[in-house]
Enzyme design. Structure first.
Site, PDB file in Angstrom:
ATOM      1  N   LYS A  22       0.706  -1.222  -0.034  1.00  0.00           N
ATOM      2  CA  LYS A  22       0.020  -0.056   0.129  1.00  0.00           C
ATOM      3  C   LYS A  22       0.855   1.222  -0.177  1.00  0.00           C
ATOM      4  CE  LYS A  22      -3.775   2.235   2.272  1.00  0.00           C
ATOM      5  NZ  LYS A  22      -3.426   3.473   1.837  1.00  0.00           N
ATOM      6  N   LYS A  52      -7.366  -2.854   3.970  1.00  0.00           N
ATOM      7  CA  LYS A  52      -6.123  -2.308   4.043  1.00  0.00           C
ATOM      8  C   LYS A  52      -5.540  -2.635   5.442  1.00  0.00           C
ATOM      9  CE  LYS A  52      -8.227   1.996   4.593  1.00  0.00           C
ATOM     10  NZ  LYS A  52      -8.387   3.486   3.900  1.00  0.00           N
TER      11      LYS A  52
END
Lengths: 261, 909
Positions: free
Chosen positions: B561, B737
């Site tokens: 990420k 996430k």
């Protein structure tokens, strides 16, 4: 087609100066009687209307009614190119989108021609009723201009108080207050034409915005006198007669709630 | 008429009518008048003795057109009300006052038939007469009173009664306009009928759960937060979590909601027999432009409720009428509802500041700017002020009423004005609109101009309303069974939403919808390069185990990420490249460098694409990723490639569109494969996001550690094959996430002293909307500003604080207050240092304006808090026991250590 010949460019210039602060674009409506304009300011508080009579022109021809949508700022710019004594000829075809202006110097040794692009302006024609007013006051236009200018120092609005013996303009604001009173019959400059005359049916007291009034006094050069016509709660009519040619009229909505704190 | 310190300016329009005949006036207006039989002036004289002087001035009515009457009339019901007749005012008095007013009255005295025949009375006149004179039927009056008392605004009204009304209104006979008519005219925007209420009540009951949530959300968005953020919880995780939960709820709610709406709509239709309910609202002639008042009345109704179901119903009703009468105006209506001047991605904004608006209102109403400002401090809403200023003004006649397209056009014009004297031009346009405003129009017009409509209408309300309205227009609708209707409505809502998420522009959706209906919509409006779609979002998770729980028995992948800016890169067939942000903002001006070199990336055969990726700051020398803080120092506008200091690299992770085909329905594994086969990496410019398809905790943990070591925020975990389509605009559980911050615990809490307050606006009017906080510097013996705070307060707390601090106002800051005196920061009022608040913040950062710990970390800059949130009052601490500057500096340094390799941003300030 329109063809109008005016001996003094100055008249047109002054006329333009008298309205261009109030409105930016306007339709000049031409018919066989003359040229008319009627326009309101953005906030619909004031309206200006003028008429240039056909007779006032040296030559005037208008076959069919038509409207010329004109940006007043642009027209003013073009008129700057004319001398005050120039002869102006306005020409426009009915379906054209141009207004032609020809300026000839008095001794005819200089001829200039300009074309102004016309615009499409949506405007609503207001039917302005002919009204009988409670008070009609004629006074010197320069005096009126001065009063507006002087009182603007004090406040944004002026109270006009019209009674038998005279007309009183008063204003009060943060820094203080002041008033000017003109007596019936008195003339500021010993000229009988510009003496103050009052036709009164009923005393009136009205409040108006000085900003607008000062704006109207831009027409001062057009006439020595100005006529203020008032009735309670109806718009004030400020009229300047343009010698022989026509007039320019301003209408101004009064302010309400006049306890000026 | 309560406030009249200054004389107020009237408009001429109150006195003259427009001459709609539109013919050239004759040489003099006088002659015009007398000649023209149909001119309003003519009939007047016979009609009444001129009992009072003012009557002499006659009014002129421009539009004999009955439709206009019908259209104008309704707002009259409200309009003059605000001015002259509050219900409690004795009618007599009012009538007396009105006596002074020219015109209408005359006509009124004349018999109605004559008036009708001559058609000289403007709608406004007759209606306002009705109002003014209070010849109003008792029923009407009563209705109005009810309305004033905030009568319930159920929107659905069975059709029967209405159709009567509507007939009368559309009816060409001006007699219908007779103000003395005992039949109550429409009650604009407020309808009341018992059957409806029942329906609503039921529907509401069902939707209750979702509504309460929505109310919460809605109210939070109303809250005026000086910090700009809406919520700032303690840790970033909480923040994300909260956001995600909220969004998810919204999504869930939306689903439930659609059903509810569908049901409610069906019921409404059945009650109404499927035909229009014109009578309940302002009507206009088919094919004419929609009157702005019709929209503002809808707004008014919407504003009076927080129930989304109700809002949607009101909106649906409005859209339906637009669809029936003026479908060509629908786009403008939608944009005005959403308070936009174009598609979101065009990024056009009105850009009108409070000061311009104050000036415009001042000029339009002849009030002084100062008095408006002081009223603003008191009332907090310029719209209300404009409306009341306006309402106090006497008007018998109004300029041509505003229409939705005219307003929308003017707003667009205003948004396009720039350059010299742009302010004057804007003011002139605003003034022009204001002077044509009536009723509740100024309020909403001003709010629209401010960009704060505050009626709780957003895309997710507009879309279902649009869908419902369209379906309800189906000629067969009446024949369908209830179940069928519900199903159709629900389907339509989901289709429109889906289409909108792929092609978020009403300019295209609405025409397609009008032409093809909801069924053909998906076919007609497809995702295409050049129009940004809403990106798919991920759901936050706290632990890797949570990931495994979620993706049990599914194949999934982990990706780095990257800590940068979401970038949606579009390439059109003609080679044009565009970059859009997460919020569909066009970033092309920010990244000219990326655009220039983008042609290197696609392999041969790639003609057009939409690529989803992250734009990350890149150190070319060290060949490593730089933190987000570096990226945020890049200029946003007018970037010249040559001047670029901060280089960026794009990390592509998804492919949404390729060579004319949308890939949203394809599973990620296929999209990723296409991504890798269609593009090539260019060092330092473009790379594929690093991924790993492992599925044990250890593998993921190692990968996460690597990601963090590589200056990434954490991991994205995505489903690969099953449920792996690209879901635009959704925060999906199919994408998770895992951020390092989530794993490392909560943020710090600080005890800070309140230095000053900012006057509240909107909901917080009368209180302080925000406060300026400071820490205590022992060495210098001064309070140093550290942040503004506007979140974390309950309403009770706000009221309490306001009460408490009003007793401690001082007229100037104490000499030992250290702050930067910028207009943005300077509080409206200063307080004595008397109270300490515990505040939590997401993070600390170096600030150019705040002065906390100045000299300790940076020689000239202080430290401020990001997303501060009020926790509680620390009564047990005296101001001098507040968190000290040294501690603040320590917090800041600790944070640096935590964020691995964050050292870089120190030299980047």
């Amino acid at each position: 087609m329109l063809e109008a010949r005016m001996t003094q460019a100055a008249t047109l210039k002054k006329l333009l100066d008298a309205i261009k602060e109030l409105v930016t674009d306007a339709n000049f409506d031409c018919n066989d009687a003359g040229i008319n304009l009627q326009a309101m300011d953005n906030s619909h508080v004031a309206l200006v209307a003028f008429l240039l009579r056909a007779q006032g022109f040296e030559h005037y021809r208008c076959d069919r009614n038509h409207s010329l949508g004109i940006s007043l700022a642009s027209l003013t710019k073009i008129l700057k190119c004319a001398g005050n004594d120039d002869v102006v000829t306005l020409k426009s075809e009915e379906d054209g989108d141009l207004l032609s202006l020809v300026f000839e110097s008095p001794n005819q040794d200089r001829v200039s021609e300009y074309d102004l692009k016309l615009m499409d302006i949506d405007s609503e024609h207001l039917g302005i009723p002919e009204t009988e007013y409670d008070a009609v006051v004629k006074l010197s236009s320069s005096e009126f201009q001065r009063i507006c200018r002087d009182l603007s120092v004090l406040s944004e609005s002026v109270i006009i108080d019209c009674s038998k013996d005279g007309i009183k303009f008063s204003a009060s604001g943060d820094i203080g207050s002041g008033s000017v009173k003109l007596k019936q019959g008195a003339s500021v400059d010993d000229n009988a034409d510009t003496s103050t005359t009052i036709e009164l049916k009923q005393a009136v007291t009205l409040t108006f915005s000085l900003k607008y009034l000062s704006n109207f006094t831009k027409a001062t050069p057009l006439s020595d006198t100005v006529t203020l016509s008032m009735s309670g709660e109806v718009p004030l009519l400020v009229e300047y007669k343009v010698s022989d040619v026509g007039y320019i009229r301003y209408y101004l909505a009064p302010k309400i709630g006049d306890d000026n704190a | 008429m309560d406030k009249k310190k200054k004389p107020r300016q009237q408009t001429l329009m109150s006195f003259f009518g427009a001459n709609a005949a539109g013919k050239l006036p004759n040489a003099s207006q006088t002659s015009n008048k007398s000649e023209d039989a149909s001119s309003p002036a003519a009939p007047a004289p016979p009609s009444s003795p001129q009992s009072d002087s003012s009557n002499r001035k006659r009014k002129h009515s421009p539009q004999p057109d009955a439709v206009n009457e019908a259209k104008d009339n309704p707002d009259e019901v409200e309009m003059p009300v605000s001015d002259n007749d509050s219900p409690e005012e004795p009618p007599k008095k009012k009538a007396a006052r009105k006596n002074n007013i020219p015109s209408g009255r005359l006509i009124k005295k004349g018999d109605a038939a004559k008036k009708a025949a001559a058609k000289i009375v403007t709608p406004d006149e007759s209606a306002s007469e009705a109002e003014d004179k209070k010849v109003v039927s008792p029923r009407k009056r009563k209705a109005r009173n009810e309305e004033k008392e905030g009568s319930p605004p159920p929107s659905k009204k069975p059709n029967k009664t209405n159709s009567d009304n509507s007939d009368t209104e559309v009816d060409d006979s001006p007699a219908a306009e007779n103000p003395i008519s005992p039949e109550p005219k429409q009650q604009p925007s407020k309808k009341k009928t018992t059957p409806t209420k029942a329906i609503n009540a039921k529907a509401t009951g069902k939707a209750k759960t979702s509504e309460t949530k929505i109310e919460k959300n809605a109210s939070s968005s109303f809250v005026d937060t000086p910090q700009g953020g809406t919520s700032s919880p303690t840790s970033e995780f909480e923040k994300d979590e909260k956001e995600a939960v909220k969004e998810e709820k919204e999504q869930d709610d939306d689903k439930k909601f659609d059903k509810e709406v569908a049901k409610a709509t069906v019921k409404m239709m059945m009650a109404g027999g499927g035909s229009p309910k014109k009578g309940s609202q302002i009507t206009w002639k088919k094919g004419d432009d929609v009157p702005y008042a019709a929209l503002t009345n809808t707004f008014e109704a919407i504003e009076s409720t927080t129930k989304r179901l109700q809002i949607t119903a009101d909106l649906t009703d409005f859209f339906k009428r637009v669809l029936q009468l003026s479908p060509h105006n629908l786009v403008a209506c939608i944009y005005l509802c959403l308070n936009r001047v174009g598609p979101e991605y065009e990024g056009k904004e009105l850009g009108i500041g409070e000061s311009i608006l104050i000036k415009a209102i001042a000029e339009a109403t002849a009030r002084s700017a100062a008095s408006i400002k002081s009223e603003l401090a008191e009332k907090g809403d310029l719209g209300d002020i404009a409306q009341s200023s306006k309402g106090k003004q006497k008007s018998l006649f109004k300029p041509a009423a505003l229409t939705v397209p005219s307003v929308f056009k003017t707003l667009k014009e205003i948004s396009a004005i720039m350059g010299t004297s742009s302010q004057q031009k804007k003011i002139a346009l605003i003034k022009k609109m204001l002077s044509a405003c009536q009723g509740n129009e100024p309020k909403f017009l001003i709010r629209s101009l401010e960009g704060k409509l505050r009626i709780g209408v957003a895309e997710r309300t507009v879309l279902p309303a649009l869908a419902n309205a369209t379906v309800a227009m189906n000629p067969d609708f009446a024949k369908w069974s209830t179940a069928k209707r519900e199903q159709e409505l629900e389907e339509a809502a989901s289709v429109i939403k889906q289409v909108y998420s792929e092609l978020p522009t009403y300019d295209e959706i609405v025409p397609a919808l009008l032409e093809k209906g909801t069924k053909g919509l998906a076919e007609a409006c497809k995702l295409r390069p050049g129009v940004p779609l809403k990106p798919m979002l991920a759901h936050p998770t706290k632990a890797i185990s949570e990931v495994l729980d979620r993706f049990e028995d599914m194949s999934f992948t982990c990706e780095y990420k990257y800590d940068g800016e979401r970038a949606q890169i579009h390439m059109l067939e003609d080679g044009t490249v565009m970059i859009y942000s997460r919020n569909s903002e066009n970033l092309s001006a920010k990244y000219p460098d990326v655009i220039e070199r983008l042609h290197k990336i696609p392999k041969e055969g790639v003609k057009s694409f939409v690529l989803d990726g992250e734009c990350v700051a890149w150190d070319r020398e060290k060949k490593c990723i730089l933190p987000f803080q570096v990226l945020s120092t890049r200029k946003r506008k007018d970037v010249q490639t040559a001047d670029i200091q901060v280089q960026v690299c794009i990390f592509g992770f998804d492919l949404i569109y390729l060579n004319g085909e949308a890939l949203t329905k394809e599973p990620l594994i296929k999209r990723r494969e296409l991504l890798h086969t269609s593009f090539k990496e260019v060092e330092g410019e473009f790379a594929f996001a690093k991924y790993m398809d492992g599925n044990t905790v250890e593998e993921i943990q190692t990968f996460l550690d690597e990601a963090v070591a590589g200056n990434c925020e954490g991991l994205m975990v995505k489903t690969l094959e099953k449920e792996a389509s690209y879901e635009p605009s959704k925060r999906s559980r199919n994408w998770l996430k895992v951020k390092k911050d989530y794993l490392s615990g909560a943020g710090d809490s600080l005890d800070l002293v309140v230095m000053g307050g900012y006057l509240g606006k909107g909901k917080r009017t009368g209180w302080y909307g925000g406060y300026l906080l400071a820490c205590w510097d022992d060495d210098r013996e001064e309070y140093q500003s550290i942040c503004k705070i506007g979140t974390g307060f309950s309403e009770e707390q706000l009221a309490e604080h306001a009460k408490f601090f009003k007793a401690h106002i001082i007229d100037r800051p104490r000499p030992y207050y250290r702050y930067t005196d910028t207009p943005n920061l300077r509080p409206d009022v200063w307080f004595e240092p008397v109270q300490v608040w515990e505040v939590k913040a997401a993070d600390l950062s170096i600030s150019p304006v705040h002065q906390a710990a100045i000299g300790l970390v940076d020689s000239s800059k202080g430290i401020s808090l990001r997303f501060p949130r009020f926790i509680r009052v620390r009564d047990d601490k005296s101001p001098e026991q507040a968190t000290s500057a040294t501690q603040v500096a320590e917090f800041y340094r600790n944070q640096k250590i935590n964020s691995a390799k964050g050292g870089k941003d120190e030299d980047d300030d």
